[in-house]
Each structure stands twice: as structure tokens, then as C-alpha cells.
Design an enzyme around this catalytic site. Structure first.
Site, PDB file in Angstrom:
ATOM      1  N   SER A  41       0.769  45.854  10.400  1.00  0.00           N
ATOM      2  CA  SER A  41       2.019  45.419   9.785  1.00  0.00           C
ATOM      3  C   SER A  41       2.088  43.906   9.808  1.00  0.00           C
ATOM      4  O   SER A  41       1.241  43.239  10.398  1.00  0.00           O
ATOM      5  CB  SER A  41       3.222  46.017  10.532  1.00  0.00           C
ATOM      6  OG  SER A  41       3.339  45.459  11.827  1.00  0.00           O
ATOM      7  N   ALA A 103       1.768  44.748  15.597  1.00  0.00           N
ATOM      8  CA  ALA A 103       2.908  43.926  15.194  1.00  0.00           C
ATOM      9  C   ALA A 103       2.459  42.475  15.171  1.00  0.00           C
ATOM     10  O   ALA A 103       1.659  42.051  16.011  1.00  0.00           O
ATOM     11  CB  ALA A 103       4.075  44.109  16.156  1.00  0.00           C
ATOM     12  N   PHE A 139      -1.487  43.058  18.984  1.00  0.00           N
ATOM     13  CA  PHE A 139      -0.703  42.024  18.316  1.00  0.00           C
ATOM     14  C   PHE A 139      -1.552  41.249  17.325  1.00  0.00           C
ATOM     15  O   PHE A 139      -2.609  40.717  17.669  1.00  0.00           O
ATOM     16  CB  PHE A 139      -0.061  41.093  19.351  1.00  0.00           C
ATOM     17  CG  PHE A 139       0.982  41.804  20.146  1.00  0.00           C
ATOM     18  CD1 PHE A 139       2.198  42.148  19.571  1.00  0.00           C
ATOM     19  CD2 PHE A 139       0.722  42.215  21.441  1.00  0.00           C
ATOM     20  CE1 PHE A 139       3.143  42.864  20.282  1.00  0.00           C
ATOM     21  CE2 PHE A 139       1.659  42.930  22.162  1.00  0.00           C
ATOM     22  CZ  PHE A 139       2.879  43.255  21.579  1.00  0.00           C
ATOM     23  N   LYS A 140      -1.060  41.198  16.093  1.00  0.00           N
ATOM     24  CA  LYS A 140      -1.692  40.412  15.043  1.00  0.00           C
ATOM     25  C   LYS A 140      -1.229  38.970  15.202  1.00  0.00           C
ATOM     26  O   LYS A 140      -0.028  38.683  15.174  1.00  0.00           O
ATOM     27  CB  LYS A 140      -1.294  40.946  13.666  1.00  0.00           C
ATOM     28  CG  LYS A 140      -1.812  42.340  13.373  1.00  0.00           C
ATOM     29  CD  LYS A 140      -1.358  42.806  12.003  1.00  0.00           C
ATOM     30  CE  LYS A 140      -1.949  41.972  10.895  1.00  0.00           C
ATOM     31  NZ  LYS A 140      -1.504  42.433   9.549  1.00  0.00           N
ATOM     32  N   ILE A 141      -2.183  38.067  15.339  1.00  0.00           N
ATOM     33  CA  ILE A 141      -1.872  36.671  15.633  1.00  0.00           C
ATOM     34  C   ILE A 141      -2.640  35.783  14.660  1.00  0.00           C
ATOM     35  O   ILE A 141      -3.870  35.873  14.570  1.00  0.00           O
ATOM     36  CB  ILE A 141      -2.226  36.342  17.097  1.00  0.00           C
ATOM     37  CG1 ILE A 141      -1.347  37.196  18.031  1.00  0.00           C
ATOM     38  CG2 ILE A 141      -2.065  34.868  17.380  1.00  0.00           C
ATOM     39  CD1 ILE A 141      -1.629  37.005  19.498  1.00  0.00           C
TER      40      ILE A 141
END
Length: 354
Positions: A41, A103, A139-141
């Protein structure tokens, strides 16, 4: 069993994840024998769901929870409601996954390592409070120098990360050095999803698309250095692109609902009963990676460069020398920031009515 449609064909080649927070999309392409591993997402996907009248109850729930906890501070309520909404949306898709929910940390802290770490930890606490264990979260960073340092810190603390908004081999090697679970090289720049005329079609997508050699080089370089980081191309527009990307031998593909529907509706290429004909030749992983992202300094020596030293100074220099990757990264962060503001506006209106 022979692949009956293109989605089955792609799933036989690569792990397919769902790039959507709509549980109906995940349900539509899940069966006893075909399941999604992860759900990805970002701020644009959250905005799309927040704007959907069918998800109004989740928006109301997130706002009510935030208002109850943070009485009197409307800005804090808005920020917290956004994070709660992100978790509630992910939780709806979670039953269809065998792996993790993803996220994305706030674009506002993309150049702030400490801010990125703090936001990831805040989101993680919310996931755990809503019944999703740390082991099932990633976690998408965004792959800025500062945020790659944040990835390294989070990984050392057992919090898994994915380096996103990634357009170059140096970004990918830096992410591997940080210990990221995944990298998500964007096949198309983010703007293709929002501005007509930006996306371009190619006669031979696997060979002619400008990101094909970048992704191929990431896959081959990771194999050469024995990286444990998995390659998950993202920002895929058509079923043709998905099939072409599968031939580049990544570990995962994350696909939006429209692409999944296209694949499911198309017949698989047939050669024999149990051996579908490949639509593109599979990339030979033994062949040395092509020189990409601008010159020999990124070819033979990129895998030996310590991109994390001196607060990721080498990655900072590599991005400064790569105008196209820098442009795409900055533009993606701009768009994600705009999408986040739109969601916050919806939340503020909802809170004003409580």
C-alpha cells in the site's frame, strides 16, 4: 497442472502480491490453490479507499478512535486517524494473505531518519493493537539516503522494511546493505497513474522499457553478492508489463486490481499440457549485469561500495549523479504527499462532524 490463464502463468513464475487495500480484489483472485503472500500500500492507495463511499464506515471508525484518544488537538487527531485508517484498511485484506501487510511511512519524513523510524514504530504499535503481529508487518520506506539509514536501524530492531520509490542500482545495493527484506523498483514512474500521456507502450516490453535493464541488473547483482533482500517490482500498469517483468526473474511482483483482472481474463500461452510456452525468454542470471544508471562507476564497483558509510554519503553522491532517478524519486514523494493531504482533508471534515 497447466496454467489456465495469464495470472496462473505469472504465479507459476514469481510470487504475486496484491497492490490494493480493497478486500474484494484480494478475494476475487484467491482460491484454495492460489493465494497472495503480501499486500502492499501507499498514500495514494489509502486516499483512494478513504474516498470510496463503500469504506465510509472504516473512515468513521478511525476518526472516532482518534478523537476519543486525542481530545482537543485537531491536528494530532487528523494524523492519528490517518494512521489508524491505514491499519484498519490493511486489516481487511489481511485474511487473504499468507505473508505480510505493508504500510508506507510518511513522505514528510522521507529525508529524516529519526522521523521515519518514529513513524514506523507508531504504525507498528497500531498494527499490534489491532491484532496483527510484528512478524506479519513490513514498512515501505522511500529509498532516500536518510531513510535507508532508518531501514538499517529498524532492521536491527527486528522491524522489517521495504525500500520503495527505487529507480537505480545504487539504491538497491544500499537497501541490501541495510538489511531490507524487499526492494520495490518502480517499473513506471508514479506519475503514469495520475497524468494521461505519461505512460508509454513498448513493442517488446522486456527489452525496450528503460527500467528493464535496471531491474535485471538488480536481480543479477543480488545473486552475485548473495543478497537476502527480495526484489518486488511495483508500479505496473498492464498485464503485458507483468508478464515481461516475470521474465526478468524477480522474487515477487505486486499487482493492482486492474492488472490482476487483466491477467485473469487472458488465456495462458499453451505449448504442452503441463508446460506453458514462455512469452519472453527467461533472463540468464549467470550473465553479468548490464551497466545501468549511467556509467562504469555503477557497474563493476557498485557492489563493493559501502553506501551506508558516513550517513549514506555514497548513496547521496550516486543519486546526485543520476538526474533521472532523482527526478522520479522527488516526484513520487511529491505525489504521495499530495495524496496524504487529500486524505487528511477527508478526515478533518469527518472529525468536524463528531
Amino acid at each position: 497442472m497447466a496454467a489456465s490463464n495469464l495470472l496462473s502463468y505469472v504465479r507459476a513464475t514469481v510470487t504475486v502480491d496484491v497492490d490494493s487495500m480493497d478486500p474484494a480484489v484480494a478475494a476475487r483472485h484467491t482460491s484454495d490453490t492460489a493465494k497472495f503472500t503480501d499486500m502492499t500500500s501507499n498514500q495514494a492507495i489509502v486516499c483512494g479507499e478513504a474516498s470510496n463511499p463503500d469504506r465510509a464506515s472504516l473512515l468513521a471508525e478511525a476518526c472516532a478512535l482518534a478523537a476519543k484518544k486525542d481530545t482537543g488537538d485537531i491536528d494530532l487527531q487528523v494524523d492519528n486517524a490517518l494512521d489508524i485508517l491505514t491499519v484498519l484498511l490493511a486489516k481487511q485484506v489481511f485474511p487473504y494473505l499468507t505473508g505480510r501487510v505493508h504500510a508506507q511511512t510518511a513522505p514528510a519524513v522521507a529525508y529524516d531518519a529519526e522521523g521515519t523510524v518514529a513513524h514506523a514504530k507508531k504504525l507498528l504499535a497500531l498494527f499490534e493493537a489491532h491484532g496483527i503481529d510484528k512478524s506479519r508487518v513490513c514498512f515501505k520506506i522511500p529509498a532516500t539516503p536518510e531513510s535507508i539509514i532508518a531501514c538499517e536501524q529498524l532492521e536491527k530492531e527486528g522491524i522489517r522494511t521495504l525500500a520503495t520509490c527505487l529507480f537505480s542500482l545504487p539504491q538497491a545495493v544500499a537497501a541490501s546493505q541495510a538489511g531490507c527484506l524487499y526492494v520495490a523498483p518502480y517499473f513506471n514512474e508514479l506519475r503514469v497513474h495520475f497524468e494521461p500521456g505519461v505512460w508509454k507502450e513498448y513493442a517488446n516490453t522486456a527489452q525496450e522499457h528503460p527500467m528493464s535493464p535496471v531491474i535485471s541488473s538488480i536481480v543479477k547483482t543480488y545473486k552475485a553478492i548473495g543478497s537476502k533482500t527480495l526484489v518486488m517490482p511495483a508500479s505496473i500498469v498492464t498485464s503485458t508489463e507483468a508478464v515481461a517483468l516475470a521474465s526478468l526473474r524477480p522474487d515477487h511482483l505486486t499487482l493492482a486490481g486492474g492488472v490482476l483482472d487483466q491477467l485473469a481474463a487472458a488465456q495462458s500461452p499453451a505449448e504442452g499440457a503441463d508446460n506453458p510456452k514462455p512469452m519472453y525468454p527467461q533472463v540468464d542470471l549467470q550473465t553479468p549485469p548490464a551497466v545501468v544508471n549511467g556509467a562504469s562507476e555503477n557497474g563493476p564497483t557498485v557492489e563493493k561500495t559501502d553506501f551506508l558509510a558516513n550517513r549514506a554519503d555514497a548513496l547521496r553522491q550516486a543519486l546526485a549523479a543520476d538526474a533521472e532517478a532523482t527526478r522520479k524519486l522527488a516526484d513520487a514523494l511529491k505525489i504521495f504527499g499530495e495524496m496524504e493531504l487529500k486524505t487528511k482533508d477527508l478526515i478533518r471534515k469527518q472529525l468536524s462532524g463528531l
